[in-house]
Write a protein that holds these residues in place. Structure first.
Motif, PDB file in Angstrom:
ATOM      1  N   VAL A 163      -9.097   5.994  12.526  1.00 60.26           N
ATOM      2  CA  VAL A 163      -7.645   6.031  12.681  1.00 60.26           C
ATOM      3  C   VAL A 163      -7.171   4.733  13.319  1.00 60.26           C
ATOM      4  O   VAL A 163      -7.716   4.286  14.331  1.00 60.26           O
ATOM      5  N   ARG A 164      -6.155   4.121  12.722  1.00 58.73           N
ATOM      6  CA  ARG A 164      -5.543   2.909  13.279  1.00 58.73           C
ATOM      7  C   ARG A 164      -4.402   3.250  14.239  1.00 58.73           C
ATOM      8  O   ARG A 164      -4.180   2.561  15.224  1.00 58.73           O
ATOM      9  N   GLN A 165      -3.675   4.328  13.933  1.00 59.30           N
ATOM     10  CA  GLN A 165      -2.542   4.744  14.749  1.00 59.30           C
ATOM     11  C   GLN A 165      -2.300   6.219  14.514  1.00 59.30           C
ATOM     12  O   GLN A 165      -2.538   6.727  13.417  1.00 59.30           O
ATOM     13  N   LEU A 182      -2.611   6.927  10.506  1.00 58.01           N
ATOM     14  CA  LEU A 182      -2.861   5.850   9.555  1.00 58.01           C
ATOM     15  C   LEU A 182      -4.349   5.558   9.612  1.00 58.01           C
ATOM     16  O   LEU A 182      -4.882   5.226  10.679  1.00 58.01           O
ATOM     17  N   ASP A 183      -5.045   5.690   8.491  1.00 58.84           N
ATOM     18  CA  ASP A 183      -6.500   5.585   8.449  1.00 58.84           C
ATOM     19  C   ASP A 183      -6.948   4.322   7.731  1.00 58.84           C
ATOM     20  O   ASP A 183      -6.367   3.944   6.701  1.00 58.84           O
ATOM     21  N   HIS A 195      -5.113   2.136   5.050  1.00 56.28           N
ATOM     22  CA  HIS A 195      -4.968   2.330   3.605  1.00 56.28           C
ATOM     23  C   HIS A 195      -4.464   3.722   3.253  1.00 56.28           C
ATOM     24  O   HIS A 195      -4.168   4.000   2.087  1.00 56.28           O
ATOM     25  N   THR A 196      -4.355   4.613   4.237  1.00 60.14           N
ATOM     26  CA  THR A 196      -3.913   5.975   3.946  1.00 60.14           C
ATOM     27  C   THR A 196      -3.046   6.516   5.082  1.00 60.14           C
ATOM     28  O   THR A 196      -3.387   6.359   6.263  1.00 60.14           O
ATOM     29  N   LEU A 197      -1.947   7.141   4.707  1.00 57.06           N
ATOM     30  CA  LEU A 197      -1.116   7.922   5.626  1.00 57.06           C
ATOM     31  C   LEU A 197      -1.504   9.383   5.450  1.00 57.06           C
ATOM     32  O   LEU A 197      -1.499   9.894   4.318  1.00 57.06           O
ATOM     33  N   LYS A 198      -1.856  10.049   6.549  1.00 58.02           N
ATOM     34  CA  LYS A 198      -2.299  11.442   6.463  1.00 58.02           C
ATOM     35  C   LYS A 198      -1.519  12.314   7.442  1.00 58.02           C
ATOM     36  O   LYS A 198      -1.176  11.884   8.541  1.00 58.02           O
ATOM     37  N   ILE A 213      -1.190   9.990   1.516  1.00 60.73           N
ATOM     38  CA  ILE A 213      -0.663   8.990   0.597  1.00 60.73           C
ATOM     39  C   ILE A 213      -1.505   7.729   0.762  1.00 60.73           C
ATOM     40  O   ILE A 213      -1.683   7.242   1.880  1.00 60.73           O
ATOM     41  N   GLU A 214      -2.029   7.201  -0.337  1.00 62.99           N
ATOM     42  CA  GLU A 214      -2.799   5.964  -0.281  1.00 62.99           C
ATOM     43  C   GLU A 214      -1.901   4.772  -0.603  1.00 62.99           C
ATOM     44  O   GLU A 214      -1.239   4.737  -1.640  1.00 62.99           O
ATOM     45  N   SER A 215      -1.868   3.821   0.311  1.00 67.97           N
ATOM     46  CA  SER A 215      -1.068   2.609   0.174  1.00 67.97           C
ATOM     47  C   SER A 215      -1.380   1.759   1.392  1.00 67.97           C
ATOM     48  O   SER A 215      -1.809   2.289   2.419  1.00 67.97           O
ATOM     49  N   PRO A 216      -1.192   0.447   1.344  1.00 70.64           N
ATOM     50  CA  PRO A 216      -1.356  -0.344   2.560  1.00 70.64           C
ATOM     51  C   PRO A 216      -0.285   0.030   3.596  1.00 70.64           C
ATOM     52  O   PRO A 216       0.898   0.129   3.265  1.00 70.64           O
ATOM     53  N   PHE A 217      -0.720   0.272   4.835  1.00 66.81           N
ATOM     54  CA  PHE A 217       0.191   0.603   5.927  1.00 66.81           C
ATOM     55  C   PHE A 217      -0.182  -0.237   7.148  1.00 66.81           C
ATOM     56  O   PHE A 217      -1.349  -0.225   7.568  1.00 66.81           O
ATOM     57  N   SER A 218       0.771  -0.937   7.713  1.00 68.73           N
ATOM     58  CA  SER A 218       0.494  -1.720   8.916  1.00 68.73           C
ATOM     59  C   SER A 218       0.840  -0.959  10.188  1.00 68.73           C
ATOM     60  O   SER A 218       0.166  -1.097  11.207  1.00 68.73           O
ATOM     61  N   HIS A 219       1.882  -0.134  10.160  1.00 71.83           N
ATOM     62  CA  HIS A 219       2.293   0.642  11.319  1.00 71.83           C
ATOM     63  C   HIS A 219       3.294   1.694  10.863  1.00 71.83           C
ATOM     64  O   HIS A 219       3.700   1.721   9.697  1.00 71.83           O
TER      65      HIS A 219
END
Length: 235
Positions: A163-165, A182-183, A195-198, A213-219
């Motif tokens: 997990v990034r955030q 955000l994973d 790369h994924t919002l869960k 949802i798979e997509s690039p996510f920074s924050h």
């Protein structure tokens, strides 16, 4: 820049998302599925709680994270501190286990440990790949007050994807918080984009993924619309 300006001039939130040239996206949870929605013209950020009464004594506790150590503070005194072997990246007050009591959620990196039974399985066991090249794995851990002291209420095994955030919010209006993450992956640096919002829900023993949802996510940030509905905002 127009999309940043519609957030009611909330400067801190606007500054957060101006670091990315990507357009803003808004997501909500409808019927158990993340759905893309128009970025609202009127919404306010949900500000995480900075204090909570964890032990029921009528006094508020605070949280601090410094150099990878998390601490629970009461009247300016440290009443609990994370172990030296942990690297805590994020901490927040929540009730993700739905017991009606506030606890602390920690995003932790620590040396990888296999499940006890996996030590006897061939090829290192089922979670052997859930670690980075340095042998560290990512975990979510709940800490709170039970039976006269602070301690771990729940500690997850090494996550398959770090997990990034994270944030906690009642996305579907049922009165219970969901876990939003955000994973990323273990092959990338911890600072790399996700790369994924869960969205996860507590199942009584741990967390189950509700939607992703798979997509690039920074924050990400969490907003409340004028009608009370909660949205997740991402670049």
């Amino acid at each position: 820049m127009r999309r940043n300006l519609i957030l009611l001039g909330v400067l801190a939130l606007g500054a957060l998302f101006q670091v990315s040239p990507a357009p803003l996206r808004a997501w909500d949870l409808e019927a158990g599925t993340l759905r893309l929605r128009p970025v609202p013209a009127q919404a306010a950020p949900l500000t995480p709680s900075t204090a909570a009464d964890l032990n029921g004594d009528g006094r508020l506790e605070a949280l601090a994270v410094h150099h990878g150590r998390a601490a629970i503070l009461s009247a300016g005194r440290t009443v609990w501190q994370s172990p030296a072997g942990w690297q805590v990246l994020q901490a927040g007050f929540s009730d993700l286990n739905h017991d009606g009591r506030t606890e602390v959620t920690l995003l932790v990196w620590r040396p990888f440990q296999p499940w006890p039974v996996d030590r006897w399985l061939p090829y290192g066991g089922r979670i052997q790949g859930f670690q980075d090249a340095a042998g560290w794995s990512c975990h979510l851990i709940l800490v709170g007050w039970r039976q006269g002291g602070y301690g771990e209420l729940w500690a997850g095994s090494a996550l398959a994807e770090p997990v990034r955030q994270f944030t906690a919010a009642d996305l579907n209006g049922d009165g219970a918080q969901e876990l939003v993450t955000l994973d990323g992956n273990y092959a990338s640096p911890r600072s790399a984009p996700a790369h994924t919002l869960k969205v996860w829900s507590w199942n009584g023993f741990g967390f189950t993924v509700v939607s992703s949802i798979e997509s690039p996510f920074s924050h990400m940030a969490v907003l409340r619309q004028a009608d009370g509905r909660i949205l997740i905002l991402t670049p």
